[in-house]
Design an enzyme around this catalytic site. Structure first.
Site, PDB file in Angstrom:
ATOM      1  N   THR A  81       2.329 -11.487  -3.911  1.00 52.80           N
ATOM      2  CA  THR A  81       3.026 -12.221  -4.705  1.00 52.80           C
ATOM      3  C   THR A  81       2.520 -13.803  -5.039  1.00 52.80           C
ATOM      4  O   THR A  81       2.252 -14.266  -5.736  1.00 52.80           O
ATOM      5  CB  THR A  81       4.565 -12.119  -4.480  1.00 52.80           C
ATOM      6  OG1 THR A  81       4.704 -11.011  -4.862  1.00 52.80           O
ATOM      7  CG2 THR A  81       5.102 -13.104  -5.673  1.00 52.80           C
ATOM      8  N   ASN A 160       0.001  -0.320  -9.586  1.00 53.75           N
ATOM      9  CA  ASN A 160       0.883  -0.035  -8.682  1.00 53.75           C
ATOM     10  C   ASN A 160       1.846   1.155  -9.257  1.00 53.75           C
ATOM     11  O   ASN A 160       2.470   2.039  -8.363  1.00 53.75           O
ATOM     12  CB  ASN A 160       1.790  -1.099  -8.255  1.00 53.75           C
ATOM     13  CG  ASN A 160       2.263  -1.814  -9.479  1.00 53.75           C
ATOM     14  OD1 ASN A 160       1.447  -2.504 -10.302  1.00 53.75           O
ATOM     15  ND2 ASN A 160       3.523  -2.097  -9.673  1.00 53.75           N
ATOM     16  N   GLN A 188      -3.083  -2.451  -4.286  1.00 47.77           N
ATOM     17  CA  GLN A 188      -3.052  -1.348  -4.286  1.00 47.77           C
ATOM     18  C   GLN A 188      -4.354  -0.698  -3.783  1.00 47.77           C
ATOM     19  O   GLN A 188      -4.541   0.517  -3.816  1.00 47.77           O
ATOM     20  CB  GLN A 188      -2.444  -0.687  -5.507  1.00 47.77           C
ATOM     21  CG  GLN A 188      -0.895  -1.020  -5.768  1.00 47.77           C
ATOM     22  CD  GLN A 188       0.355  -0.252  -4.862  1.00 47.77           C
ATOM     23  OE1 GLN A 188      -0.248   0.576  -4.229  1.00 47.77           O
ATOM     24  NE2 GLN A 188       1.138  -0.673  -4.961  1.00 47.77           N
ATOM     25  N   SER A 208      -2.406  -7.614  -0.080  1.00 47.34           N
ATOM     26  CA  SER A 208      -1.005  -7.651   0.771  1.00 47.34           C
ATOM     27  C   SER A 208      -1.059  -6.904   1.830  1.00 47.34           C
ATOM     28  O   SER A 208      -1.854  -5.976   2.146  1.00 47.34           O
ATOM     29  CB  SER A 208      -0.269  -6.927  -0.352  1.00 47.34           C
ATOM     30  OG  SER A 208       1.198  -6.953   0.425  1.00 47.34           O
ATOM     31  N   CYS A 333      10.547  -3.048  -8.143  1.00 46.18           N
ATOM     32  CA  CYS A 333      10.922  -4.458  -8.393  1.00 46.18           C
ATOM     33  C   CYS A 333      11.993  -4.395  -9.518  1.00 46.18           C
ATOM     34  O   CYS A 333      12.826  -5.406  -9.796  1.00 46.18           O
ATOM     35  CB  CYS A 333      10.011  -5.515  -8.830  1.00 46.18           C
ATOM     36  SG  CYS A 333       8.202  -5.255  -7.727  1.00 46.18           S
TER      37      CYS A 333
END
Ligand SMILES: *Cc1c(COP(=O)(O)O)cnc(C)c1O
Length: 386
Positions: A81, A160, A188, A208, A333
């Site tokens: 993010t 994702n 991803q 990530s 989310c």
């Protein structure tokens, strides 16, 4: 009230997050307590600081090696993010003279979509590309959107929610034809498709830790070492990370992410074989249900993510009925809201089916028995709700 201990649900939500691999945990544990390498990696005045710095630099190499980058091109962040925020906002603000125009798509992760929307309020202009039913953006489509004042193109590598794969090399080539830089969110993608920032000509790439069996709360932005690729810091302070991201580096998180990336590289091929077999098993079991539609494309998609619509049932009701299976309605989310997924609507799935859709995602610890049990419960639930 006496508490009963429910058995753990079967976890089929690896695209939301993965558990931390035990081997990663044992590496992380070396950097926390008083008898270990807990020191500030920015402390230059003692051995403990240098040793912590060494751990950070080793992890930087591990992450760089996973995408064929130079370690000096890796900027640690708190996750993908923040990496997306830094890539879009940091790059656009630093390149105002180059152009105020950004190109992205309507189905990017919220970390990109909402950052681009925030940039619109700062006076930047955004072109929102609409993907095909397969979740992909075509190079020709991008070419039509490009302008003289386009500074940056941001399109994700692996989706994702859908699992669809963009041809990032072809998209980057179009961006470069017009003198723009190319960013991709690859959170991803690590271990699922080949990533090579040199061959694919990527300028900025978000990564990530926790989608790859590493810890949550750590990520990285690859920033190509080139005079044209500059990003302005969003977080100011001690000037860490070559001035692009201040803040004391979390050695244990970073070492964990490095180890997770190396492990992923070592077992990516075997893991993809295992997961492809799970996917086949799951698909075969779904076929007998009838009224099942795949939102994930059949080709150009990763095997670990399957987005499925169950005609004639409500997704939320189905989710309730599947209490002992951890899956997601579209994107984690947005799980608090009952709006259909903007991604499914964005690729043209009808509202009725978008509301009846679930995302199943498989991973390192998924077994045949988990798939069989999930299918059993699913048959029961779907038949009952219809
Ligand atoms: C999970 C994810 C993110 C967010 O990553 P964090 O590390 O949780 O901030 C961004 N983009 C994609 C595609 C993701 O899957």
């Amino acid at each position: 009230m006496p508490q009963t201990t429910p058995s753990l649900p079967i976890y089929l939500d690896y695209a939301a997050t993965t558990p931390v691999d035990e081997r990663v945990v044992s590496v992380m544990q070396r950097y926390l307590t008083v008898d270990q390498l807990f020191a500030n990696p920015a402390s230059r005045s003692h051995m403990l600081g240098w040793q912590a710095e060494q751990a950070v630099e080793q992890a930087r190499r591990q992450v760089a090696d996973s995408i064929n980058a130079d370690p000096r091109e890796i900027v640690w962040t708190s996750g993908a993010t923040e990496a997306d925020n830094l890539a879009l906002t940091g790059f656009m603000r630093a390149n105002r003279e180059r152009g105020m125009h950004l190109v992205t798509s309507t189905i990017e992760h919220k970390a990109v979509v909402d950052t681009a929307k925030a940039l619109e309020t700062e006076g930047f202009e955004v072109t929102w590309l609409t993907p095909g039913r397969d979740g992909r953006i075509q190079p020709d489509q991008l070419r039509e959107a490009m302008r003289d004042d386009t500074a940056l193109v941001s399109l994700m590598a692996v989706h994702n929610e859908l699992g669809s794969i963009n041809d990032i090399a072809a998209l980057a080539a179009v961006a470069h034809e017009f003198g723009a830089a190319f960013h991709t969110d690859a959170a991803q993608a690590v271990g699922r498709i080949d990533l090579d920032v040199a061959a694919q000509q990527v300028d900025l790439m978000s990564l990530s830790g926790h989608k790859v069996y590493g810890p949550k709360g750590v990520g990285a932005l690859f920033v190509k070492r080139h005079p044209d690729i500059r990003v302005e810091a969003l977080i100011h302070g001690g000037g860490h990370e070559r001035g692009m991201r201040s803040g004391t580096l979390p050695t244990h998180q970073i070492a964990g992410m490095g180890e997770a990336f190396t492990l992923m590289r070592e077992q990516a091929t075997a893991e993809q074989t295992h997961i492809t077999a799970l996917r086949q098993r799951f698909l075969a079991g779904l076929e007998t249900l009838g009224g099942v539609y795949l939102n994930s494309p059949p080709d150009n998609a990763v095997p670990n993510i399957l987005n499925v619509a169950f005609d004639g049932v409500d997704g939320e009701a189905l989710l309730m009925a599947l209490r002992d299976i951890a899956v997601s309605t579209g994107s984690a989310c947005n799980s608090a809201s009952v709006d259909p997924s903007y991604v499914l609507l964005g690729v043209g799935v009808p509202r009725r089916l978008a509301l009846a859709s679930l995302r199943f995602s498989f991973g390192r610890y998924t077994r045949d028995g988990d798939i069989d049990h999930a299918l059993h419960v699913l048959h029961h639930a779907v038949t009952g709700l219809r």
